[in-house]
Design an enzyme around this catalytic site. Structure first.
Site, PDB file in Angstrom:
ATOM      1  N   SER A 128      38.747  -9.993 -12.516  1.00 35.78           N
ATOM      2  CA  SER A 128      38.493 -11.377 -12.101  1.00 35.78           C
ATOM      3  C   SER A 128      37.354 -11.984 -12.908  1.00 35.78           C
ATOM      4  O   SER A 128      36.433 -11.277 -13.333  1.00 35.78           O
ATOM      5  CB  SER A 128      38.113 -11.359 -10.617  1.00 35.78           C
ATOM      6  OG  SER A 128      37.504 -12.573 -10.250  1.00 35.78           O
ATOM      7  N   TYR A 153      33.094  -8.909  -3.465  1.00 33.50           N
ATOM      8  CA  TYR A 153      34.399  -8.974  -4.156  1.00 33.50           C
ATOM      9  C   TYR A 153      34.217  -8.694  -5.646  1.00 33.50           C
ATOM     10  O   TYR A 153      34.900  -7.843  -6.230  1.00 33.50           O
ATOM     11  CB  TYR A 153      35.037 -10.352  -3.934  1.00 33.50           C
ATOM     12  CG  TYR A 153      36.245 -10.591  -4.814  1.00 33.50           C
ATOM     13  CD1 TYR A 153      37.410  -9.844  -4.638  1.00 33.50           C
ATOM     14  CD2 TYR A 153      36.225 -11.548  -5.829  1.00 33.50           C
ATOM     15  CE1 TYR A 153      38.521 -10.050  -5.444  1.00 33.50           C
ATOM     16  CE2 TYR A 153      37.329 -11.757  -6.636  1.00 33.50           C
ATOM     17  CZ  TYR A 153      38.477 -11.003  -6.444  1.00 33.50           C
ATOM     18  OH  TYR A 153      39.571 -11.204  -7.250  1.00 33.50           O
TER      19      TYR A 153
END
Ligand SMILES: NC(=O)c1ccc[n+]([C@@H]2O[C@H](COP(=O)([O-])OP(=O)(O)OC[C@H]3O[C@@H](n4cnc5c(N)ncnc54)[C@H](O)[C@@H]3O)[C@@H](O)[C@H]2O)c1
Length: 340
Positions: A128, A153
């Site tokens: 990501s 995350y």
């Protein structure tokens, strides 16, 4: 090719599976259909995939090692695309352990199963743009620093990359990391802003905008992401014989390991996102402003030099075009799905 996709009931896993099945590949899809967002949406995606005879679905949970090990031993795919994860920056403030379980433990189980497979498959996995964290040197380069995550995350996505490198080094498992930048489009994720904004604007309800709407994201259209991934699948990561351990380039290695940014190269503000949705929906948004939650970074933008060199392609669909397609899909399909 036979390709195994984890997270195939999710937005990107479904989109990739559909594209690969359309070009005649055989796809084995894996998902645990968790309840992070509408299970009806996930089931609808799997139903569509199951219409194609060369698709098979295995409902299993990567938090347990045995089911994925057995499946890989049975299916022996040439490539694995690992998209299963607990996604979402904000939810990781509330449920950090879920991210460690799905993203770190789940990935270790998959890597263990993959390294035992013979011949070793090419393993591609979702990372990501959030791994760039506090790094504010735009556009982000895969050669740049990723040592300062701003959310749990992001930390688990960086952990995924580090684990992949260990397996590439220890077992010569070819791994390719895909740093996605805010992907949007039809069959998308209801927890993301473009989706919830569209729903609220079409219903005449207010939308919650963080800060003053000045956060900027490199919004990337799903078909562009899938095109890039499809081109990378047959290109198993190779060790770089010229890699210099005295000046280590973090995007490659003496092991068969590569990392790519997959983003649109055009950061736009949340305001511009809202304007695109308003135009496509033909309705004005009712704005409510609230403080930016911790964990969100100010801006993201992808430098895709390495991707272009590798596959001769980089995402470029303008936001207005992609949002128009999303809003059409929302009006035709999403409104008929329960729970959305
Ligand atoms: N969509 C984006 O903008 C974006 C951006 C950056 C990175 N990513 C990454 O790309 C990948 C795909 O994202 P997405 O948007 O399709 O998310 P998604 O939530 O729609 O899909 C993830 C799927 O994984 C499944 N899953 C979760 N934990 C599992 C487990 N333990 N075992 C089996 N299945 C499990 C979920 O049920 C879900 O269907 C994720 O790894 C995500 O972190 C997405």
């Amino acid at each position: 090719m036979k390709i195994l996709i984890t997270g195939c009931a999710g937005f990107l896993g479904f989109s990739l599976a559909r594209r690969l099945l359309g070009s005649g590949e055989e796809v084995v899809g894996v998902d645990n259909l968790n309840t992070y967002y509408s299970v009806a949406l996930k089931e609808a995606r799997v139903r569509l995939l199951a219409e194609v005879p060369s698709f098979r679905f295995a409902r299993l949970d990567l938090r347990h090692p045995k089911p994925i090990e057995d499946l890989l031993a049975r299916e022996r795919p040439e490539a694995i695309v690992h998209f299963a994860a607990q996604a979402g920056v904000r939810y990781s403030l509330r449920e950090p352990a879920a991210y460690v379980e799905d993203n770190v433990l789940g990935t270790v189980h998959l890597l263990e199963a993959a390294r035992r497979a013979s011949p070793p498959p090419h393993l591609l996995y979702a990372s990501s743009s959030s791994v760039y964290g506090l790094n504010a040197s735009l556009p982000f380069s895969v050669r740049g620093p990723v040592a300062h995550p701003a959310s749990v995350y992001a930390a688990t996505k960086r952990a995924t990359e580090l684990l992949a490198h260990s397996y590439s080094h220890l077992y010569r498992l070819p791994t390719t990391g895909l740093r996605f930048f805010t992907v949007y489009g039809p069959w998308g994720r209801p927890d993301m802003a473009y989706f919830s904004f569209t729903r609220a604007i079409l219903r005449g309800e207010p939308i919650e905008v963080y800060g003053k709407g000045e956060l900027r994201r490199d919004f990337t259209y799903v078909d562009d992401v899938i095109e890039a991934v499809a081109r990378l699948i047959p290109r198993a990561a190779a060790a770089d014989p010229g890699w210099d351990p005295a000046h280590p380039d973090p995007s490659r290695s003496s092991a068969p390991y590569r990392i790519f940014n997959i983003g649109n190269r055009t950061p736009l503000s949340v305001h511009e996102l809202v304007e695109s949705i308003e135009r496509a929906a033909g309705r004005r948004a009712i704005l409510r402003f609230s403080p930016t939650p911790p964990g969100d970074v100010n801006a993201t933008a992808a430098d895709t030099t390495e991707l272009e060199e590798e596959v001769g392609f980089a995402p470029s669909t303008p936001l207005a075009v992609g949002i128009e397609r999303f809003v059409s899909w929302y009006r035709e399909v999403a409104v008929n799905l329960p729970e959305l």
